[in-house]
Scaffold this active site. Structure first.
Site, short mmCIF file in Angstrom:
data_model
loop_
_atom_site.label_atom_id
_atom_site.label_comp_id
_atom_site.label_asym_id
_atom_site.label_seq_id
_atom_site.Cartn_x
_atom_site.Cartn_y
_atom_site.Cartn_z
N ASN A 1 -2.44 94.98 72.19
CA ASN A 1 -3.74 95.60 72.42
C ASN A 1 -3.91 95.98 73.89
OD1 ASN A 1 -5.17 95.69 69.88
ND2 ASN A 1 -5.09 93.45 69.90
N ALA B 1 -12.36 95.15 64.55
CA ALA B 1 -12.56 93.95 63.73
C ALA B 1 -12.21 92.74 64.57
CB ALA B 1 -11.68 93.98 62.47
N ALA C 1 -10.50 90.29 63.61
CA ALA C 1 -9.10 89.96 63.36
C ALA C 1 -8.14 90.89 64.09
CB ALA C 1 -8.82 89.98 61.86
N TYR C 2 -8.61 92.04 64.58
CA TYR C 2 -7.72 92.93 65.34
C TYR C 2 -7.46 92.38 66.74
CZ TYR C 2 -9.10 96.50 61.85
OH TYR C 2 -9.35 97.21 60.71
N ARG C 3 -8.30 91.41 67.15
CA ARG C 3 -8.18 90.77 68.47
C ARG C 3 -8.40 91.74 69.62
NH1 ARG C 3 -2.29 87.95 67.57
NH2 ARG C 3 -2.38 87.88 65.31
#
Length: 680
Positions: free
Chosen positions: A353, A374, A376-378
């Site tokens: 990321n 999201a 959960a995408y961090r």
């Protein structure tokens, strides 16, 4: 039973009183039911009631009988709902429709009661509202028609979807001719004439005349009611204004055209209006077969048009009967919230990321206003930083985040959103529930871990590395949904939706939902068009957002087809069986894109938007960000070619965690997981 009925001359309409309506939950404390009159096909009532807070409220209720009455009232409910979703103050907000228990085969439609004045609305304000309805509405699938049958009086309309306005109008015209013969008997002159006669889909009222338009006595604003809606050429609406009996004279045409330009060719506007007026006069002739003047007006106008175009309109040099092509939508209106049609996805950002913040900043600068992330995408932290540094006002950006699988316990839902909003540096967002709950060691004491690189370490796992699934929690998603509804009540989320939900799972939510899902975000591309799911969600007024619209590759753990090329590159498309005797090479996305001067990615995204689906593609390249928003409407033939691709390739799903979690979240045969399992 006999004592409850009165004869109106055509049908028996039930008498409605306080005892009868007490069964409707809305009327917990009914005080008075007042008859407002009745027609040959329905009765109308005013219901004065007291709500749970002791406040007096008034409702309008229409009652009809039989299967025809049931379908007609459902059609009115759906029509009014559709109009209200586009121009909320132009029609009474529909509240409820259903069937009585106390009176067999009797049905009702309920909306807010308005005291209407006797005058028709003034042309300027009225036509501004009509134009807003036509210009702002977007057909959910880009076609002409409507998802349910609607009625003009007791006449069912032919609303089946068609790709072109010519096809839809012709089908409706023929249907109304047939209704005329059935109800009014043989029509010899029409039999001789009919063989010689015969774009933006806009939501139309469908029966807009002075009798279905009035002024709210309290506010002075125009209101319309009794719709029989569908998506049509916007000028079709004006066909019902042409007959002098309907009192919407030339001032209304001029006022309307001050907001909406005439379709090309402008010189033929009057003839188009005459053709559309014939359709409404056919309707009047079928409703009132004893009034000979309606049939005469149809045949007189038909003779004039045949004389003017003896070889048919399309053979006249330079003419085209097709309304101006519809531009692709910039946004979709969902529950009075505008969702930009092309968003920016951040799932599995390049290089982990590390470049997400930079990518989101790049996207916001050229005009992206829909960001999908999201927990959960961090990367919520990076997304939030980019939004803050961009300088774009918060109210202009539609931001979606998602409830992580480890936080599906209803008691955790609000705290999960609080943490996401804190990380994003936002005060509200739009929230989606994902499928399959996971067991986790995460507690509310360590929220900072949820948006950092250690997030996945807090998911409990089997020795083989696969996550341990909480089957009981995964089955309890309707309870998770109820907790999400409270987020709308608190103002922390404007819209709530679901992600990767099948029809069977959505139906379970709808059984007890107080707030319906606004959006279902799913994988969707030509190899996985999911037409049945799209049709279901369209009917339920649930918008679809496509992730993986360019068949991006997810991580191998959830990708059963990691070695399979997607529709941008797959050579199998070139060997597909021919469609309409066209060369097989025209099946490829690349060839279609080349023919319209666009890239393959633009063709794929255009296909999605034309189906009424918003998209969230991802890229870190600035030129592709711009390219992904410069889309063009595809021809009907190109849409048909792309729609047929799956018949040759078979359905290919690139995001599928079945092997990872041990059950199929997408199956429609069972609501997986079916039984609890040993999670130890």
């Amino acid at each position: 039973m006999e004592s409850r009925l009165r004869f109106t001359g055509v049908e028996n309409n039930p008498t409605i009183n306080v005892d009868v309506i007490s069964e409707i939950p809305l009327f917990q404390k009914p005080l008075r039911v007042t008859s407002l009159g009745y027609s040959d096909w329905a009765s109308a009532y005013k219901v004065d009631s007291t709500n749970e807070n002791g406040k007096g409220e008034s409702y309008f209720m229409k009652v009809s009988t039989g299967e025809q009455g049931k379908v007609a009232l459902y059609g009115e409910f759906e029509s009014t709902s559709e109009i209200h979703s586009v121009v909320a103050d132009f029609t009474p907000k529909p509240i409820l429709w259903g069937s009585f228990n106390a009176i067999p085969n009797a049905h009702y439609y309920i909306c807010k009661f308005y005291q209407l004045g006797r005058e028709i609305p003034k042309e300027l304000e009225f036509c501004a509202k009509v134009a807003a309805l036509h210009s702002k509405s977007i057909s959910p699938n880009g076609k002409f028609g409507f998802h349910v049958t609607t009625y003009n009086g007791n006449l069912p309309q032919e609303n089946g979807y068609a790709d072109t306005w010519e096809e839809f109008f012709t089908n409706g015209f023929k249907h109304m001719l047939s209704m005329n013969i059935d109800r009014g008997g043989p029509w010899e002159e029409m039999e001789r004439l009919k063989s010689a006669v015969i774009d933006k889909p806009s939501l139309v009222h469908g029966d807009l005349w002075c009798g279905n338009a009035a002024v709210d006595s309290e506010t002075g604003y125009p209101l319309v009611y009794d719709p029989s809606s569908f998506y049509a050429h916007n000028e079709y609406e004006l066909g019902n204004w042409r007959p002098a009996r309907n009192k919407l004279d030339n001032k209304y045409f001029q006022a309307y055209n001050s907001h909406m330009k005439m379709s090309e060719p402008i010189d033929d506007f009057d003839d188009r209006n005459a053709l559309y007026a014939m359709r409404f006069n056919l309707q009047a002739a079928a409703l009132f077969p004893k009034v000979a003047g309606y049939r005469e007006s149809v045949t007189d106008e038909m003779k004039r048009l045949i004389a003017k175009y003896p070889n048919g309109y399309e053979e006249e040099e330079g003419n085209s009967t097709r309304p101006t092509a519809q531009a692709l939508p910039d946004s979709f209106d969902v529950n009075e919230v505008s969702i930009p049609a092309v968003g920016f996805g951040t799932f599995q950002g390049d290089d982990g990321n590390s470049r997400v913040k930079e990518a989101v900043l790049k996207a916001l600068r050229p005009g992206y206003r829909h960001i999908d992330t999201a927990l959960a995408y961090r990367n919520e932290k990076e997304v939030g930083q980019a939004i803050k540094e961009s300088g774009v006002p918060r109210k202009e950006i539609f931001v979606t985040t998602k409830l992580a699988q480890t936080w599906h316990n209803p008691s955790d839902v609000e705290e999960a959103l609080n943490q996401s909003l804190k990380t994003l540096q936002l005060d509200y967002g739009n929230y989606k529930q994902c499928s399959a709950g996971r067991k986790s060691t995460v507690t509310n004491e360590y929220p900072e871990c949820l948006s950092g690189p250690l997030f996945d370490a807090f998911t409990l796992r089997h020795p083989n590395g696969k996550p341990i699934i909480d089957h009981e929690l995964s089955r309890a998603y309707p309870q998770t949904w109820q907790a999400m509804e409270k987020l709308v009540d608190s103002g922390k989320s404007r819209l709530i939706g679901v992600s990767n939900f099948s029809i069977i799972k959505i139906k379970r939510i709808l059984e007890n939902a107080r707030i319906r899902p606004a959006v279902n975000q799913v994988e969707m591309h030509p190899y996985l068009p999911q037409q049945e799911l799209l049709d279901f969600c369209t009917t339920e007024r649930i918008h679809i957002t496509a992730h993986q619209p360019l068949e991006d590759r997810p991580v191998a753990a959830v990708n059963l087809n990691s070695d399979r090329p997607g529709p941008l590159l797959d050579p199998i498309v070139s060997s597909a069986a021919s469609l309409n005797n066209m060369p097989t090479s025209l099946y490829t996305i690349a060839d279609i894109a080349k023919s319209i001067g666009k890239s393959p990615a633009q063709a794929l995204l255009s296909w999605a938007l034309q189906r009424g689906v918003s998209v969230v593609p991802k890229t870190v390249q600035a030129d592709r960000m711009v390219e992904n928003r410069e889309l063009s409407r595809l021809s009907d033939k190109d849409m048909a070619k792309i729609n047929k691709i799956v018949e040759s390739t078979g359905a290919v799903r690139y995001l599928d965690p079945k092997e990872h979690i041990g059950f199929d979240i997408f199956t429609e045969s069972l609501d997986e997981p079916v039984v609890s399992a040993d999670d130890a």
